[in-house]
Design a protein around this motif. Structure first.
Motif, PDB file in Angstrom:
ATOM      1  N   LYS A  29       1.595   3.655  -4.607  1.00 34.28           N
ATOM      2  CA  LYS A  29       2.244   4.285  -3.455  1.00 34.28           C
ATOM      3  C   LYS A  29       1.267   4.342  -2.287  1.00 34.28           C
ATOM      4  O   LYS A  29       1.619   4.009  -1.150  1.00 34.28           O
ATOM      5  CB  LYS A  29       2.725   5.691  -3.819  1.00 34.28           C
ATOM      6  CG  LYS A  29       3.403   6.420  -2.666  1.00 34.28           C
ATOM      7  CD  LYS A  29       3.863   7.813  -3.083  1.00 34.28           C
ATOM      8  CE  LYS A  29       4.518   8.551  -1.915  1.00 34.28           C
ATOM      9  NZ  LYS A  29       4.960   9.924  -2.310  1.00 34.28           N
ATOM     10  N   SER A  30       0.035   4.744  -2.567  1.00 35.47           N
ATOM     11  CA  SER A  30      -0.999   4.801  -1.536  1.00 35.47           C
ATOM     12  C   SER A  30      -1.358   3.408  -1.039  1.00 35.47           C
ATOM     13  O   SER A  30      -1.507   3.184   0.172  1.00 35.47           O
ATOM     14  CB  SER A  30      -2.254   5.491  -2.079  1.00 35.47           C
ATOM     15  OG  SER A  30      -3.324   5.407  -1.162  1.00 35.47           O
ATOM     16  N   VAL A  31      -1.485   2.464  -1.955  1.00 41.91           N
ATOM     17  CA  VAL A  31      -1.838   1.090  -1.588  1.00 41.91           C
ATOM     18  C   VAL A  31      -0.777   0.505  -0.662  1.00 41.91           C
ATOM     19  O   VAL A  31      -1.094  -0.095   0.378  1.00 41.91           O
ATOM     20  CB  VAL A  31      -1.994   0.215  -2.837  1.00 41.91           C
ATOM     21  CG1 VAL A  31      -2.174  -1.253  -2.454  1.00 41.91           C
ATOM     22  CG2 VAL A  31      -3.176   0.684  -3.681  1.00 41.91           C
TER      23      VAL A  31
ATOM     24  N   LEU B  76      -1.130  -1.150   8.098  1.00 40.42           N
ATOM     25  CA  LEU B  76      -1.930  -2.222   8.683  1.00 40.42           C
ATOM     26  C   LEU B  76      -1.036  -3.341   9.222  1.00 40.42           C
ATOM     27  O   LEU B  76      -1.272  -3.873  10.313  1.00 40.42           O
ATOM     28  CB  LEU B  76      -2.906  -2.775   7.648  1.00 40.42           C
ATOM     29  CG  LEU B  76      -4.037  -1.835   7.217  1.00 40.42           C
ATOM     30  CD1 LEU B  76      -4.817  -2.428   6.048  1.00 40.42           C
ATOM     31  CD2 LEU B  76      -4.970  -1.533   8.385  1.00 40.42           C
ATOM     32  N   VAL B  77      -0.009  -3.697   8.463  1.00 39.85           N
ATOM     33  CA  VAL B  77       0.915  -4.746   8.905  1.00 39.85           C
ATOM     34  C   VAL B  77       1.677  -4.287  10.151  1.00 39.85           C
ATOM     35  O   VAL B  77       1.882  -5.057  11.092  1.00 39.85           O
ATOM     36  CB  VAL B  77       1.883  -5.132   7.772  1.00 39.85           C
ATOM     37  CG1 VAL B  77       2.981  -6.050   8.292  1.00 39.85           C
ATOM     38  CG2 VAL B  77       1.119  -5.816   6.637  1.00 39.85           C
TER      39      VAL B  77
ATOM     40  N   LEU C 240      -2.720  -4.718  -2.346  1.00 44.90           N
ATOM     41  CA  LEU C 240      -3.181  -4.545  -0.970  1.00 44.90           C
ATOM     42  C   LEU C 240      -3.365  -5.883  -0.259  1.00 44.90           C
ATOM     43  O   LEU C 240      -2.828  -6.102   0.828  1.00 44.90           O
ATOM     44  CB  LEU C 240      -4.506  -3.780  -0.961  1.00 44.90           C
ATOM     45  CG  LEU C 240      -5.153  -3.625   0.424  1.00 44.90           C
ATOM     46  CD1 LEU C 240      -4.373  -2.641   1.272  1.00 44.90           C
ATOM     47  CD2 LEU C 240      -6.612  -3.201   0.299  1.00 44.90           C
ATOM     48  N   VAL C 241      -4.118  -6.773  -0.878  1.00 41.45           N
ATOM     49  CA  VAL C 241      -4.451  -8.045  -0.232  1.00 41.45           C
ATOM     50  C   VAL C 241      -3.204  -8.892  -0.014  1.00 41.45           C
ATOM     51  O   VAL C 241      -3.017  -9.481   1.062  1.00 41.45           O
ATOM     52  CB  VAL C 241      -5.506  -8.811  -1.051  1.00 41.45           C
ATOM     53  CG1 VAL C 241      -5.702 -10.214  -0.507  1.00 41.45           C
ATOM     54  CG2 VAL C 241      -6.831  -8.056  -1.054  1.00 41.45           C
ATOM     55  N   ASN C 242      -2.348  -8.957  -1.013  1.00 37.11           N
ATOM     56  CA  ASN C 242      -1.147  -9.780  -0.849  1.00 37.11           C
ATOM     57  C   ASN C 242      -0.198  -9.212   0.200  1.00 37.11           C
ATOM     58  O   ASN C 242       0.467  -9.965   0.925  1.00 37.11           O
ATOM     59  CB  ASN C 242      -0.433  -9.931  -2.189  1.00 37.11           C
ATOM     60  CG  ASN C 242      -1.044 -11.022  -3.043  1.00 37.11           C
ATOM     61  OD1 ASN C 242      -1.231 -12.140  -2.580  1.00 37.11           O
ATOM     62  ND2 ASN C 242      -1.374 -10.704  -4.279  1.00 37.11           N
ATOM     63  N   ARG C 243      -0.157  -7.899   0.322  1.00 36.80           N
ATOM     64  CA  ARG C 243       0.731  -7.295   1.323  1.00 36.80           C
ATOM     65  C   ARG C 243       0.211  -7.489   2.746  1.00 36.80           C
ATOM     66  O   ARG C 243       1.008  -7.461   3.688  1.00 36.80           O
ATOM     67  CB  ARG C 243       0.921  -5.812   1.023  1.00 36.80           C
ATOM     68  CG  ARG C 243       1.958  -5.578  -0.084  1.00 36.80           C
ATOM     69  CD  ARG C 243       2.445  -4.144  -0.056  1.00 36.80           C
ATOM     70  NE  ARG C 243       3.695  -4.014  -0.787  1.00 36.80           N
ATOM     71  CZ  ARG C 243       4.703  -3.221  -0.417  1.00 36.80           C
ATOM     72  NH1 ARG C 243       4.615  -2.521   0.700  1.00 36.80           N
ATOM     73  NH2 ARG C 243       5.793  -3.133  -1.136  1.00 36.80           N
ATOM     74  N   ILE C 244      -1.101  -7.668   2.904  1.00 36.86           N
ATOM     75  CA  ILE C 244      -1.644  -7.881   4.250  1.00 36.86           C
ATOM     76  C   ILE C 244      -2.031  -9.340   4.485  1.00 36.86           C
ATOM     77  O   ILE C 244      -2.644  -9.664   5.504  1.00 36.86           O
ATOM     78  CB  ILE C 244      -2.864  -6.974   4.519  1.00 36.86           C
ATOM     79  CG1 ILE C 244      -4.043  -7.335   3.605  1.00 36.86           C
ATOM     80  CG2 ILE C 244      -2.489  -5.502   4.383  1.00 36.86           C
ATOM     81  CD1 ILE C 244      -5.344  -6.652   3.998  1.00 36.86           C
ATOM     82  N   ALA C 245      -1.650 -10.218   3.560  1.00 41.66           N
ATOM     83  CA  ALA C 245      -2.032 -11.629   3.691  1.00 41.66           C
ATOM     84  C   ALA C 245      -1.544 -12.245   4.994  1.00 41.66           C
ATOM     85  O   ALA C 245      -2.188 -13.137   5.547  1.00 41.66           O
ATOM     86  CB  ALA C 245      -1.509 -12.429   2.498  1.00 41.66           C
ATOM     87  N   SER C 246      -0.430 -11.759   5.509  1.00 45.01           N
ATOM     88  CA  SER C 246       0.102 -12.295   6.773  1.00 45.01           C
ATOM     89  C   SER C 246      -0.823 -12.004   7.945  1.00 45.01           C
ATOM     90  O   SER C 246      -0.725 -12.653   8.995  1.00 45.01           O
ATOM     91  CB  SER C 246       1.481 -11.702   7.054  1.00 45.01           C
ATOM     92  OG  SER C 246       1.396 -10.287   7.223  1.00 45.01           O
ATOM     93  N   LEU C 247      -1.726 -11.032   7.784  1.00 41.79           N
ATOM     94  CA  LEU C 247      -2.673 -10.692   8.852  1.00 41.79           C
ATOM     95  C   LEU C 247      -3.942 -11.537   8.796  1.00 41.79           C
ATOM     96  O   LEU C 247      -4.769 -11.467   9.711  1.00 41.79           O
ATOM     97  CB  LEU C 247      -3.068  -9.210   8.749  1.00 41.79           C
ATOM     98  CG  LEU C 247      -1.954  -8.173   8.905  1.00 41.79           C
ATOM     99  CD1 LEU C 247      -2.513  -6.771   8.683  1.00 41.79           C
ATOM    100  CD2 LEU C 247      -1.290  -8.280  10.271  1.00 41.79           C
ATOM    101  N   MET C 248      -4.092 -12.313   7.727  1.00 41.41           N
ATOM    102  CA  MET C 248      -5.295 -13.124   7.575  1.00 41.41           C
ATOM    103  C   MET C 248      -5.076 -14.469   8.268  1.00 41.41           C
ATOM    104  O   MET C 248      -4.354 -15.328   7.779  1.00 41.41           O
ATOM    105  CB  MET C 248      -5.635 -13.287   6.095  1.00 41.41           C
ATOM    106  CG  MET C 248      -5.945 -11.952   5.422  1.00 41.41           C
ATOM    107  SD  MET C 248      -6.343 -12.096   3.663  1.00 41.41           S
ATOM    108  CE  MET C 248      -7.954 -12.890   3.757  1.00 41.41           C
ATOM    109  N   LYS C 249      -5.695 -14.623   9.419  1.00 41.55           N
ATOM    110  CA  LYS C 249      -5.460 -15.797  10.252  1.00 41.55           C
ATOM    111  C   LYS C 249      -6.257 -16.997   9.751  1.00 41.55           C
ATOM    112  O   LYS C 249      -7.187 -16.853   8.951  1.00 41.55           O
ATOM    113  CB  LYS C 249      -5.831 -15.481  11.698  1.00 41.55           C
ATOM    114  CG  LYS C 249      -7.261 -15.026  11.905  1.00 41.55           C
ATOM    115  CD  LYS C 249      -7.451 -14.563  13.351  1.00 41.55           C
ATOM    116  CE  LYS C 249      -8.872 -14.126  13.629  1.00 41.55           C
ATOM    117  NZ  LYS C 249      -9.049 -13.622  14.998  1.00 41.55           N
TER     118      LYS C 249
END
Length: 323
Positions: free
Chosen positions: A87-89, A96-97, A138-147
């Protein structure tokens, strides 16, 4: 590149002359030890660091020097993240997204080591759930932010040699629990996650690697009981005996700036093609080894691409989310 730095190199030595102005970097676990030093050196070289921590008040107190050393526009922003609670993650990742600011580097630094048997908020074995599954989500949910041109650095450990992942029994529901066995599984998972993330994203210019910081005396050892500490002492004695027989120097602990050096080397300095999908230690790419009682190297099972795909699928099944 690999020969320029080594086991005794520090973060500031690795980043000497490197300007990170305009770079945005996420570092998890910035309330102590390696996370604080990693954030400090990156901010000191101009990076905008987003530091994630479970206890924000502790992180605020621990990161005073990060803010003091920040230069060239660098700085630190703190965000709340409890890797033992999905839930926190998810809340952290969603925020962030929603902010929409891209990352040039993500350093998955936070973790626990050799703790007594327990469960995360979602019922996973504590070390696998925190060290691997929390970062996986965490990483997979913000992967769209990794340019394009960005990297993921997963902090693993030489402890991956203690155990391979057990995809049939990830929560020790059948196998007897051991503190270092569970730690080993989670650290192997950190490497395998990097291997598969790299495979999935390298065509888009995003690479991933895993690193061993070295033996460092930090808060990571806070859970060690006297019995487990003795197990570690005995293991180090066997490693030193093997080293002596091979004409190698004995094991020595690193300072925190030396320990964090490989993270920033792999994330900023080393060529992406050199470290992508690999495991690094002492500021170089590690060689394959067999046997637990050796110092240095990576086990083949931790870099096996099919094994990495299987872990990814099992992780998605466990968390009930597909990426």
């Amino acid at each position: 590149m690999a020969g320029k730095f080594g086991a005794t190199s520090t973060t500031d030595e690795v980043l000497e002359g490197v300007d990170l102005s305009g770079k945005r970097i996420l570092v998890t676990g910035v309330s102590a030890g390696l996370g604080v030093e990693t954030a400090r050196t990156l901010a000191a070289h101009g990076a905008e660091v987003v530091g994630a921590a479970r206890d924000l008040s502790k992180a605020m107190a621990a990161t005073g020097r990060v803010r003091a050393d920040a230069a060239k526009g660098g700085g630190l922003e703190l965000v709340e993240l409890d890797l033992a609670s999905l839930k926190s993650v998810r809340a952290c990742a969603d925020a962030l997204v929603a902010a929409g600011k891209p990352f040039d580097l993500v350093i998955a630094n936070a973790g626990v080591m050799a703790c007594p048997k327990g469960k995360t908020a979602d019922g996973f074995e504590t070390q696998f759930g925190t060290n691997h599954l929390g970062h996986f989500v965490l990483v997979n949910r913000i992967a769209s932010l990794m340019k394009p041109g960005s990297r993921l650095v997963n902090l693993s450990s030489a402890g991956h040699r203690f155990a391979d992942v057990d995809l049939g029994d990830p929560n020790f529901e059948r196998a007897p629990y051991t503190e270092f066995g569970a730690y080993g599984r989670s650290k192997t998972a950190n490497i395998l996650f990097a291997v598969e993330f790299d495979r999935r994203h390298k065509a888009d210019g995003v690479r991933a690697t895993a690193v061993h910081p070295g033996g460092i005396q930090t808060e990571l050892s806070r859970y060690l009981t006297p019995e487990v500490r003795q197990q570690l002492t005995d293991r180090l004695a066997r490693i030193n005996s093997a080293n002596a027989a091979a004409g190698l120097p004995p094991f020595t602990y690193k300072s925190i700036p030396q320990g964090a050096a490989t993270s920033v080397w792999a994330g900023v300095v080393a060529p992406a093609e050199e470290v992508g999908g690999r495991y690094c230690e002492d500021c170089h790419v590690a060689e394959l080894v067999e046997g637990a009682e050796v110092m240095g190297g990576v086990r083949a099972y931790a870099l096996d691409p099919e094994h990495a795909k299987a872990l990814w699928a099992k992780s998605e099944e466990m968390i009930g989310e597909r990426f």
